[in-house]
Write a protein that holds these residues in place. Structure first.
Motif, short mmCIF file in Angstrom:
data_model
loop_
_atom_site.label_atom_id
_atom_site.label_comp_id
_atom_site.label_asym_id
_atom_site.label_seq_id
_atom_site.Cartn_x
_atom_site.Cartn_y
_atom_site.Cartn_z
N ALA A 5 68.56 60.14 87.76
CA ALA A 5 67.96 59.41 86.55
C ALA A 5 66.43 59.30 86.64
O ALA A 5 65.99 58.79 87.49
N GLY A 59 73.69 54.52 81.19
CA GLY A 59 73.33 55.56 82.02
C GLY A 59 74.35 56.38 82.95
O GLY A 59 74.79 57.27 82.87
N LEU A 63 75.78 59.87 82.60
CA LEU A 63 75.91 60.51 83.82
C LEU A 63 77.18 61.24 84.19
O LEU A 63 77.43 62.17 84.94
N LEU A 69 69.53 62.39 83.42
CA LEU A 69 69.47 61.47 82.59
C LEU A 69 67.94 60.90 82.30
O LEU A 69 67.51 60.63 83.61
N PHE A 87 71.36 52.87 90.75
CA PHE A 87 71.61 54.19 90.78
C PHE A 87 71.59 54.84 92.03
O PHE A 87 72.57 55.81 92.33
#
Length: 165
Positions: A5, A59, A63, A69, A87
């Protein structure tokens, strides 16, 4: 497979959205514009937690489809902690990038974006508050010194040292 991310932070007009979309396309990732998750009925400081939670939910959904991402969203330290925790706890490697640019270059008419008075004021405040070079950043990229393509190349090259296969 490691998932990433990548957060692009910076003041209004530093190129978070434009570079973020291009970077996501280049690395085969998904893109989130944090502004799309903000509550338009509240000032930015009144919807931070709701916006952050919405970014995390979308997100994780994205993902599940792609390993990368890119999120365009100006980060404060509390946001960094929130996203790193959410995350990271899920096994996604967060990478935080500050996009640094000067006020003069951000508002330059040649960049193709027109800002209203409120945005001009907010850009100045964000620059004074250090949004272009956060101490928690893994990478800082000057988004106003070269061409768009050159800045995108620099961003991708800088990220490559964090993204291993």
């Amino acid at each position: 497979m490691q998932r990433y991310a990548i957060f692009l932070s910076g003041p209004i007009g530093a190129g978070k959205t434009t570079l973020g979309r291009a970077l996501a396309a280049r690395i085969g990732g998904s893109f989130i514009d944090g502004d799309d998750h903000a509550d338009p009925g509240l000032p930015w400081y009144g919807s931070i937690l709701r916006t952050s939670r919405s970014i995390v939910r979308e997100g994780f959904s994205l993902l599940a489809e792609r390993p990368n991402l890119v999120v365009a969203y100006p980060l404060r330290c509390s946001d960094w902690i929130f996203f790193r925790r959410h995350f990271g706890d899920a096994g996604v490697r967060p990478i935080f990038v500050s996009l640094r640019a000067s006020y003069e270059r951000i508002v330059d008419a040649g960049r193709g974006r027109v800002f209203d008075t409120e945005e001009h004021d907010r850009i100045r405040v964000m620059l004074a508050e250090g949004y272009g070079e956060r101490s928690f950043s893994d990478l800082i990229v000057d988004s106003d010194r070269g061409s768009f393509a050159g800045t995108l190349d620099e961003l991708e090259t800088g990220l490559s040292s964090f993204m291993t296969t």
